[in-house]
Scaffold this motif. Structure first.
Motif, PDB file in Angstrom:
ATOM      1  N   ARG A  77       3.448   0.222   3.822  1.00 22.47           N
ATOM      2  CA  ARG A  77       3.341  -0.277   5.187  1.00 22.47           C
ATOM      3  C   ARG A  77       1.916  -0.748   5.438  1.00 22.47           C
ATOM      4  O   ARG A  77       0.981  -0.340   4.747  1.00 22.47           O
ATOM      5  CB  ARG A  77       3.683   0.833   6.180  1.00 22.47           C
ATOM      6  N   PHE A  78       1.759  -1.575   6.459  1.00 23.44           N
ATOM      7  CA  PHE A  78       0.422  -2.036   6.828  1.00 23.44           C
ATOM      8  C   PHE A  78      -0.309  -0.946   7.595  1.00 23.44           C
ATOM      9  O   PHE A  78       0.256  -0.310   8.485  1.00 23.44           O
ATOM     10  CB  PHE A  78       0.524  -3.284   7.695  1.00 23.44           C
ATOM     11  N   ALA A  79      -1.561  -0.705   7.227  1.00 23.71           N
ATOM     12  CA  ALA A  79      -2.405   0.253   7.944  1.00 23.71           C
ATOM     13  C   ALA A  79      -3.854  -0.170   7.769  1.00 23.71           C
ATOM     14  O   ALA A  79      -4.225  -0.742   6.744  1.00 23.71           O
ATOM     15  CB  ALA A  79      -2.197   1.668   7.425  1.00 23.71           C
ATOM     16  N   ILE A  80      -4.686   0.116   8.765  1.00 28.21           N
ATOM     17  CA  ILE A  80      -6.105  -0.260   8.743  1.00 28.21           C
ATOM     18  C   ILE A  80      -6.955   0.976   8.455  1.00 28.21           C
ATOM     19  O   ILE A  80      -6.713   2.040   9.014  1.00 28.21           O
ATOM     20  CB  ILE A  80      -6.525  -0.896  10.072  1.00 28.21           C
ATOM     21  N   GLY A  81      -8.041   0.823   7.646  1.00 20.83           N
ATOM     22  CA  GLY A  81      -8.896   1.928   7.254  1.00 20.83           C
ATOM     23  C   GLY A  81      -8.254   2.622   6.064  1.00 20.83           C
ATOM     24  O   GLY A  81      -7.201   2.217   5.624  1.00 20.83           O
ATOM     25  N   GLU A  82      -8.813   3.559   5.523  1.00 19.54           N
ATOM     26  CA  GLU A  82     -10.027   4.287   5.806  1.00 19.54           C
ATOM     27  C   GLU A  82     -11.028   4.039   4.688  1.00 19.54           C
ATOM     28  O   GLU A  82     -10.686   3.537   3.629  1.00 19.54           O
ATOM     29  CB  GLU A  82      -9.737   5.791   5.851  1.00 19.54           C
ATOM     30  N   PHE A 111      -7.270   0.982   0.131  1.00 20.96           N
ATOM     31  CA  PHE A 111      -6.221   0.025   0.479  1.00 20.96           C
ATOM     32  C   PHE A 111      -5.038   0.869   0.938  1.00 20.96           C
ATOM     33  O   PHE A 111      -4.255   1.362   0.129  1.00 20.96           O
ATOM     34  CB  PHE A 111      -5.861  -0.855  -0.717  1.00 20.96           C
ATOM     35  N   ARG A 112      -4.944   1.048   2.258  1.00 17.72           N
ATOM     36  CA  ARG A 112      -4.048   2.055   2.815  1.00 17.72           C
ATOM     37  C   ARG A 112      -2.583   1.838   2.438  1.00 17.72           C
ATOM     38  O   ARG A 112      -1.823   2.807   2.309  1.00 17.72           O
ATOM     39  CB  ARG A 112      -4.206   2.099   4.331  1.00 17.72           C
ATOM     40  N   GLN A 113      -2.160   0.616   2.289  1.00 14.95           N
ATOM     41  CA  GLN A 113      -0.770   0.373   1.927  1.00 14.95           C
ATOM     42  C   GLN A 113      -0.405   1.117   0.650  1.00 14.95           C
ATOM     43  O   GLN A 113       0.662   1.742   0.560  1.00 14.95           O
ATOM     44  CB  GLN A 113      -0.543  -1.127   1.739  1.00 14.95           C
TER      45      GLN A 113
END
Length: 222
Positions: A43-48, A126-128
């Protein structure tokens, strides 16, 4: 699904880094864990990104709780080798205050160095890929996990709590002392007296060393 398959010691809402890390540690030590994620993986996620404290803390968690997969997140080399080659190297951790039309003022800048080898380097996750990796690690340690499962309500009661989902029915969590005893010894449900559903030392370590799992009040849910 049979009724006893819907009863857990701990329920975690959210299948990101913190939730999966928490579930993995608890399941590794015999706690019956339910993990519910509203979306799916990847899934798309921002950070960390990590800092030296996180890099060292992940090693501590991995060795203290005997979950070696957590150490794969501790350095960029291990991360790229075991998890994802899409994660980058973190060179610094900087904050700069910008004023329109003016040069940067040295007293309004902060630059923190990050660790290099052999302890580092630190990483941009790369959170995905990282989230998907930790989700599968949690399942491999025995966490019962569902994706695309929305939670509509949590009802707290004297002997535990009921978690109501939109499409999968209800799940129960029972507090210590109310759960059936197992043949191998006393009930395994973590105590609720401290205000969380976790053994105190696990909650403290995850908070101190970078695992920001969501901790809820009361009952058998975290």
């Amino acid at each position: 699904m049979q009724e006893d398959q819907r009863v857990f010691d701990v329920a975690i809402v959210g299948g990101g880094i913190g939730g999966t890390m928490l579930g993995t540690v608890l399941a590794r030590h015999g706690v019956r864990v339910l993990l519910l994620e509203g979306s799916g993986h990847p899934r798309f996620a921002i950070g960390e990104s990590t800092v030296p404290e996180t890099t060292f803390g992940l090693r501590v968690l991995a060795r203290r709780y005997d979950v070696p997969e957590l150490e794969h997140l501790a350095t960029n080399a291990a991360l790229r080798r075991h998890v994802s080659s899409n994660s980058g190297v973190k060179r610094n951790f900087s904050f700069i205050y910008h004023r329109e039309g003016e040069p940067t003022r040295p007293d309004e800048c902060t630059q923190y160095p990050t660790w290099g080898p052999p302890l580092g380097p630190d990483s941009h996750y790369f959170r995905q890929d990282v989230d998907a990796y930790m989700f599968h690690v949690a399942v491999s340690y025995g966490v019962t996990a569902y994706t695309h499962t929305m939670v509509d309500d949590v009802k707290f009661e004297e002997d535990g709590a009921t978690l109501v989902t939109r499409d999968r029915g209800t799940f129960r969590g029972l507090v210590r002392g109310r759960r059936r005893r197992h043949a191998g010894g006393p009930a395994r449900a973590p105590r609720a007296a401290t205000g969380t559903a976790l053994p105190h030392e696990v909650a403290h370590d995850l908070h101190a060393h970078g695992g920001r799992a969501p901790l809820r009040r009361r009952g058998a849910f975290a």
